[in-house]
Design a protein around this motif. Structure first.
Motif, PDB file in Angstrom:
ATOM      1  N   VAL A 131       0.900  -0.881  -0.099  1.00  0.00           N
ATOM      2  CA  VAL A 131       0.041   0.003   0.108  1.00  0.00           C
ATOM      3  C   VAL A 131       0.897   1.166   0.013  1.00  0.00           C
ATOM      4  CG1 VAL A 131      -1.797   1.296   1.022  1.00  0.00           C
ATOM      5  CG2 VAL A 131      -1.872  -1.185   1.236  1.00  0.00           C
ATOM      6  N   LEU A 132       1.030   1.969  -1.186  1.00  0.00           N
ATOM      7  CA  LEU A 132       2.020   3.008  -1.563  1.00  0.00           C
ATOM      8  C   LEU A 132       1.011   4.504  -0.935  1.00  0.00           C
ATOM      9  CD1 LEU A 132       2.959   2.000  -4.751  1.00  0.00           C
ATOM     10  CD2 LEU A 132       4.062   1.471  -2.634  1.00  0.00           C
ATOM     11  N   ASP A 133      -0.232   4.347  -0.842  1.00  0.00           N
ATOM     12  CA  ASP A 133      -0.725   5.407  -0.300  1.00  0.00           C
ATOM     13  C   ASP A 133      -2.311   5.251  -0.035  1.00  0.00           C
ATOM     14  OD1 ASP A 133      -1.528   8.012   0.216  1.00  0.00           O
ATOM     15  OD2 ASP A 133      -1.907   8.816  -1.827  1.00  0.00           O
TER      16      ASP A 133
ATOM     17  N   GLU B 124      -7.119   1.786  -6.063  1.00  0.00           N
ATOM     18  CA  GLU B 124      -8.341   0.703  -5.634  1.00  0.00           C
ATOM     19  C   GLU B 124      -9.123   1.898  -4.882  1.00  0.00           C
ATOM     20  OE1 GLU B 124      -6.277  -3.350  -5.259  1.00  0.00           O
ATOM     21  OE2 GLU B 124      -6.907  -2.403  -3.260  1.00  0.00           O
ATOM     22  N   LEU B 125     -10.322   2.057  -5.252  1.00  0.00           N
ATOM     23  CA  LEU B 125     -11.301   2.943  -4.800  1.00  0.00           C
ATOM     24  C   LEU B 125     -12.434   2.442  -4.075  1.00  0.00           C
ATOM     25  CD1 LEU B 125     -10.172   4.683  -7.497  1.00  0.00           C
ATOM     26  CD2 LEU B 125     -10.733   6.538  -5.868  1.00  0.00           C
TER      27      LEU B 125
ATOM     28  N   GLY C 141     -15.959  11.145   0.946  1.00  0.00           N
ATOM     29  CA  GLY C 141     -15.833   9.881   1.576  1.00  0.00           C
ATOM     30  C   GLY C 141     -15.265   8.660   1.098  1.00  0.00           C
ATOM     31  N   VAL C 142     -14.837   8.511  -0.474  1.00  0.00           N
ATOM     32  CA  VAL C 142     -14.522   7.793  -1.115  1.00  0.00           C
ATOM     33  C   VAL C 142     -13.252   7.183  -0.508  1.00  0.00           C
ATOM     34  CG1 VAL C 142     -14.048   6.405  -3.392  1.00  0.00           C
ATOM     35  CG2 VAL C 142     -16.005   7.984  -3.064  1.00  0.00           C
ATOM     36  N   HIS C 143     -12.928   5.830  -0.291  1.00  0.00           N
ATOM     37  CA  HIS C 143     -11.576   5.442   0.245  1.00  0.00           C
ATOM     38  C   HIS C 143     -10.694   5.220  -1.034  1.00  0.00           C
ATOM     39  CE1 HIS C 143      -8.947   4.474   3.343  1.00  0.00           C
ATOM     40  NE2 HIS C 143      -8.608   3.125   2.833  1.00  0.00           N
ATOM     41  N   LEU C 144      -9.595   5.805  -0.940  1.00  0.00           N
ATOM     42  CA  LEU C 144      -8.552   5.523  -2.091  1.00  0.00           C
ATOM     43  C   LEU C 144      -7.183   4.847  -1.314  1.00  0.00           C
ATOM     44  CD1 LEU C 144      -7.326   7.874  -4.683  1.00  0.00           C
ATOM     45  CD2 LEU C 144      -5.329   6.876  -3.173  1.00  0.00           C
ATOM     46  N   ARG C 145      -6.758   3.727  -2.186  1.00  0.00           N
ATOM     47  CA  ARG C 145      -5.469   3.214  -1.709  1.00  0.00           C
ATOM     48  C   ARG C 145      -4.870   2.964  -3.182  1.00  0.00           C
ATOM     49  NH1 ARG C 145      -5.016  -2.194   1.503  1.00  0.00           N
ATOM     50  NH2 ARG C 145      -5.732  -3.146  -0.227  1.00  0.00           N
ATOM     51  N   ARG C 146      -3.480   3.149  -3.260  1.00  0.00           N
ATOM     52  CA  ARG C 146      -2.632   3.102  -4.146  1.00  0.00           C
ATOM     53  C   ARG C 146      -1.726   1.903  -4.012  1.00  0.00           C
ATOM     54  NH1 ARG C 146       2.503   5.703  -6.196  1.00  0.00           N
ATOM     55  NH2 ARG C 146       2.223   7.092  -4.170  1.00  0.00           N
ATOM     56  N   VAL C 147      -1.804   0.762  -4.759  1.00  0.00           N
ATOM     57  CA  VAL C 147      -1.247  -0.345  -4.558  1.00  0.00           C
ATOM     58  C   VAL C 147      -0.400  -0.810  -5.511  1.00  0.00           C
ATOM     59  CG1 VAL C 147      -1.784  -2.834  -3.870  1.00  0.00           C
ATOM     60  CG2 VAL C 147      -3.324  -1.073  -3.038  1.00  0.00           C
ATOM     61  N   SER C 148       0.981  -1.423  -5.137  1.00  0.00           N
ATOM     62  CA  SER C 148       1.870  -1.888  -6.146  1.00  0.00           C
ATOM     63  C   SER C 148       1.323  -3.231  -6.744  1.00  0.00           C
ATOM     64  CB  SER C 148       3.443  -2.331  -5.515  1.00  0.00           C
ATOM     65  OG  SER C 148       3.049  -3.297  -4.541  1.00  0.00           O
ATOM     66  N   VAL C 149       1.708  -3.378  -8.102  1.00  0.00           N
ATOM     67  CA  VAL C 149       1.320  -4.683  -8.753  1.00  0.00           C
ATOM     68  C   VAL C 149       2.151  -4.933  -9.868  1.00  0.00           C
ATOM     69  CG1 VAL C 149      -1.321  -4.018  -8.560  1.00  0.00           C
ATOM     70  CG2 VAL C 149      -0.176  -3.197 -10.363  1.00  0.00           C
ATOM     71  N   PRO C 150       2.219  -6.036 -10.594  1.00  0.00           N
ATOM     72  CA  PRO C 150       2.934  -6.672 -11.336  1.00  0.00           C
ATOM     73  C   PRO C 150       2.805  -5.713 -12.570  1.00  0.00           C
ATOM     74  CG  PRO C 150       1.828  -8.483 -10.395  1.00  0.00           C
ATOM     75  CD  PRO C 150       1.180  -7.361  -9.896  1.00  0.00           C
TER      76      PRO C 150
END
Length: 436
Positions: free
Chosen positions: A114-116, A427-428, A123-132
């Motif tokens: 999880v990078l961010d 991912e939101l 209120g939308v939840h954001l995640r920036r995730v590392s992927v191949p």
């Protein structure tokens, strides 16, 4: 066409089966294999990489037999000592490949980080995730160890790979790739996740570079000609690994014994590698005191000195050649070095930034201010104060096996391995929000 028959395809066979079709089919199969890898657990990917290391150890004799064939052919063709050193595999080097894979497997998972993470508007939840990345293509020359490094890093990061080794190392590369593919298959993945092009026809490289949309990234590793061809011609995005015209600058405050030891290590430990020293700069104020012994040590090791007019007047034991403009930017990959006397740190930094390849540069100095200025102002992926450029290596940097050393500035720079073979996605998660 089916792989794994134990023999290379002949030109006649390829005449009936277009090379471009063969390469595209191979790449499409590898791309399909990348999807299951991308969703695999960290434990499964680690186990596969450990299995690859074990397979290399158990079948080392196969690798060494294939390498012996390549070495005999290369010697008969008059290949330089530097390239022969890159091509050569020994039991110790095979063990080094296996050990690198084990270290790679034991590193933290580069996928799913999880990078961010935060809430955005409404209120939308954001995640920036590392992927191949997906499917990684490697094009490389007389470096059979790259086969293991690239395959291991790709499997560890959930990527598939398609490998294109140089013709001089073809037997070695194919033997290693088949062993690793067997291990991947035994670990429950599709063996095409480690694929290698089994023809030495140059057209195969062109076909691979055209597969935009199938291949996600292309990484060339080798001489300047290969790298520039890929940069110019590839339709696939390229991570450019660079040649190494690496400098050592001896400042007037340098400890002479320390400087000589660093120079000898960087130039002579292994001459055929990109982090070897190819150019020596020495301050004019210490030239008379430093150069005779330093150049004699190099000469005793068989190093040919390409020097400027000032160096020509130095008495030392060894071979001297007048340097040309070409010498200042040349990667010798041999027992040769360019030597220039400079007026001080300003001229040294300017020379390095003009003729260096952005790889690895070093200053030897006891003056801390000079060291800090060199570290700050030299534009390279790795800049050293009082240490050999030979440390620029993924293993030495704690990255496990490396896939290359990038001299560009986008995406990856310097030795890069697992993390550089990931990208990211957002991912939101919401509860029914709409944008106002």
């Amino acid at each position: 066409m089916q792989l794994g028959t134990g023999a290379f395809y002949t030109r006649e066979e390829f005449a009936m089966n277009d090379i471009a079709v063969y390469v595209e089919d191979l790449a499409c199969e590898a791309k399909a294999a990348s999807r299951s890898l991308g969703f695999a657990s960290d434990e499964a990917r680690c186990a596969a990489v450990h299995a690859m290391a074990t397979a290399l150890r158990q079948r080392a004799d196969e690798v060494l037999e294939a390498n012996a064939i390549d070495m005999d052919a290369a010697r008969a063709a008059g290949t330089s000592e530097g390239l022969l050193d890159r091509l050569l595999l020994t039991p110790e080097r095979v063990e080094g490949m296996a050990a690198g894979l084990d270290k790679l497997a034991d590193l933290p998972d580069p996928v799913g980080r999880v990078l961010d993470e935060r809430d955005i508007r409404q209120g939308v939840h954001l995640r920036r995730v590392s992927v191949p990345l997906g499917l990684v293509a490697m094009v490389y020359e007389a470096r059979p160890n790259v086969t293991a490094d690239a395959a291991g890093i790709c499997i560890r990061t959930g990527n598939a790979c398609i490998l294109r080794g140089g013709s001089i190392a073809q037997n070695s590369c194919v033997a290693i790739a088949r062993i690793l593919a067997d291990a991947v298959e035994a670990s429950g993945f599709d063996r095409t996740a480690v694929s290698i092009i089994e023809t030495t026809d140059r057209a195969a490289t062109g076909a691979l570079m055209a597969l935009r949309g199938v291949v996600d990234v292309l990484i060339p590793r080798g001489g300047a000609g290969l790298i520039q061809r890929c940069v110019r011609e590839s339709l696939v995005p390229v991570i450019e690994t660079g040649t190494g015209n690496c400098h050592i600058y001896v400042h007037e405050s340098a400890d002479f014994a320390k400087a000589r030891a660093i120079i000898m290590n960087a130039k002579t430990q292994r001459v055929g590698v990109c982090n070897a020293c190819e150019s020596l700069l020495v301050d004019e104020s210490i030239a008379d005191a430093f150069l005779p012994e330093a150049l004699s040590e190099l000469g005793s090791a068989g190093v040919v000195i390409h020097g400027d007019e000032r160096v020509r007047g130095v008495a030392f034991a060894g071979e001297f050649v007048d340097a040309t403009e070409e010498d200042w930017g040349r990667e010798y990959l041999a027992l040769e070095i360019s030597v220039k006397v400079v007026g001080g740190i300003d001229e040294a930094i300017a020379h390095v930034n003009r003729y260096g390849t952005g790889h690895s540069e070093a200053i030897v100095a006891e003056d801390e201010e000079a060291c800090e200025r060199f570290l700050r102002e030299v534009d390279a992926a790795a800049v050293y104060a009082n240490a050999s450029t030979r440390f620029t290596d993924g293993g030495e940097f704690g990255l496990g096996a490396e896939i290359g050393i990038s001299t560009q500035k986008l995406h990856a720079r310097g030795p890069f391995a697992a993390e550089a073979l990931t990208t990211y996605k957002y991912e939101l998660r919401g509860t029914g929000q709409v944008r106002p």
